[in-house]
Design an enzyme around this catalytic site. Sequence first.
Site, PDB file in Angstrom:
ATOM      1  N   THR A  48      42.172  38.575  29.493  1.00 53.00           N
ATOM      2  CA  THR A  48      41.245  37.847  28.971  1.00 53.00           C
ATOM      3  C   THR A  48      41.022  39.183  28.209  1.00 53.00           C
ATOM      4  OG1 THR A  48      39.682  36.568  30.629  1.00 53.00           O
ATOM      5  CG2 THR A  48      38.404  36.939  29.008  1.00 53.00           C
ATOM      6  N   THR A  49      40.973  40.166  27.961  1.00 51.46           N
ATOM      7  CA  THR A  49      40.977  41.139  27.234  1.00 51.46           C
ATOM      8  C   THR A  49      41.951  41.566  26.460  1.00 51.46           C
ATOM      9  OG1 THR A  49      39.670  42.386  29.034  1.00 51.46           O
ATOM     10  CG2 THR A  49      40.572  44.019  27.122  1.00 51.46           C
ATOM     11  N   TYR A 111      36.068  27.024  34.816  1.00 52.90           N
ATOM     12  CA  TYR A 111      35.753  25.783  34.609  1.00 52.90           C
ATOM     13  C   TYR A 111      35.487  23.943  35.391  1.00 52.90           C
ATOM     14  CZ  TYR A 111      33.881  22.306  30.677  1.00 52.90           C
ATOM     15  OH  TYR A 111      33.306  21.167  30.122  1.00 52.90           O
ATOM     16  N   TYR A 137      42.740  37.028  40.665  1.00 52.91           N
ATOM     17  CA  TYR A 137      42.135  37.833  39.788  1.00 52.91           C
ATOM     18  C   TYR A 137      40.454  36.690  39.898  1.00 52.91           C
ATOM     19  CZ  TYR A 137      39.856  39.062  35.746  1.00 52.91           C
ATOM     20  OH  TYR A 137      39.037  39.919  34.834  1.00 52.91           O
ATOM     21  N   ARG A 142      32.449  34.288  35.196  1.00 49.17           N
ATOM     22  CA  ARG A 142      33.547  33.531  34.624  1.00 49.17           C
ATOM     23  C   ARG A 142      34.226  32.435  34.307  1.00 49.17           C
ATOM     24  NH1 ARG A 142      35.604  36.955  29.354  1.00 49.17           N
ATOM     25  NH2 ARG A 142      34.048  39.195  29.765  1.00 49.17           N
ATOM     26  N   LYS A 165      42.604  41.770  41.897  1.00 51.74           N
ATOM     27  CA  LYS A 165      41.681  41.769  40.874  1.00 51.74           C
ATOM     28  C   LYS A 165      40.561  41.298  40.834  1.00 51.74           C
ATOM     29  CE  LYS A 165      40.740  42.925  36.360  1.00 51.74           C
ATOM     30  NZ  LYS A 165      40.999  42.251  34.943  1.00 51.74           N
ATOM     31  N   ILE A 207      42.033  48.191  37.463  1.00 51.44           N
ATOM     32  CA  ILE A 207      42.034  46.919  35.778  1.00 51.44           C
ATOM     33  C   ILE A 207      41.194  46.742  35.296  1.00 51.44           C
ATOM     34  CG2 ILE A 207      43.208  45.219  35.204  1.00 51.44           C
ATOM     35  CD1 ILE A 207      44.606  44.399  37.370  1.00 51.44           C
TER      36      ILE A 207
END
Length: 297
Positions: A48-49, A111, A137, A142, A165, A207
């Site tokens: 995402t980053t 989602y 992850y 999110r 993560k 991370i």
Amino acid sequence: MTKHIALTGSMPALVTPFKTGKVDEEALRALVEWQIASGSTGLVPVGTTGESPTLSHDEHKRVVEIVVDQAKGRVPVIAGAGSNNTIEAIDLAVHAEKAGANAVLVVTPYYNKPTQEGMYQHFKAVNDAIGIPIIIYNIPPRSVVDMSVETMTRLYELKNIAGVKDATANLARVSQQRHAMGPDFIQLSGEDMTALAYMAAGGHGCISVVANIAPRLCADLMDAVLKGDFATALKVQDRLVPLHDATFKEPGLAGAKHGLKLLGRIEEEVRLPLLPVSAETGKTIREAMVFAGLLNT
């Protein structure tokens, strides 16, 4: 290939530099070199980053190829390969393996709100399609779903599921996961501010978003913790706390890109719907970088 892989220390969730709307390959290669020279022990592109939600599939795959090529095996590359579309996640994971990535980072499907069994089947499908380690992850804020320790334990029985993560912000999870899966299950913090505490509970590394801006300090903190020198780690943490806060006043990737711009390393370009940080946040980031010793004024 077995799922066993050495993933410890500070691993930046790499930003994707842009220039006039396109991926800036030269800047990305320079970032890889700087990160390795600064002590980062792994590289995590196109999470995402790395603005994976707004990269085209071709751009996503090209970024992985660039980072793998530039790293040249000096540190592991854990390529982002997440999606709420299982077929898409498989495609990205298969490409990452072919490109030479050492592992993939696969986010819990966002989602869609799958059940625990749905998450299990999603990760099993990716597991069955590739032969390199998979890092789960888990980021409920999110993705809106939280993978349970029980589901993670089931997945760890598969050949490629190697670790997590963890961005749950629940430090109890480190101990619970360690109890359920043992010390070889790789546990990586996904939250800069609590990474020191995470490591104390049995984590293996972080991370990090802030490692984009302060790779040497973040590496020093992880090195100290891994040596059991918590006094030194705490001193480094004290220098980093204002920067952790400042970087995340607005979306973290925008904060990281602003810090990198101040260091003269990339253009401050982000893609909509995100924006560059506000002037006020930019001032706070600069002050935090001065406090950390990254800038003189």
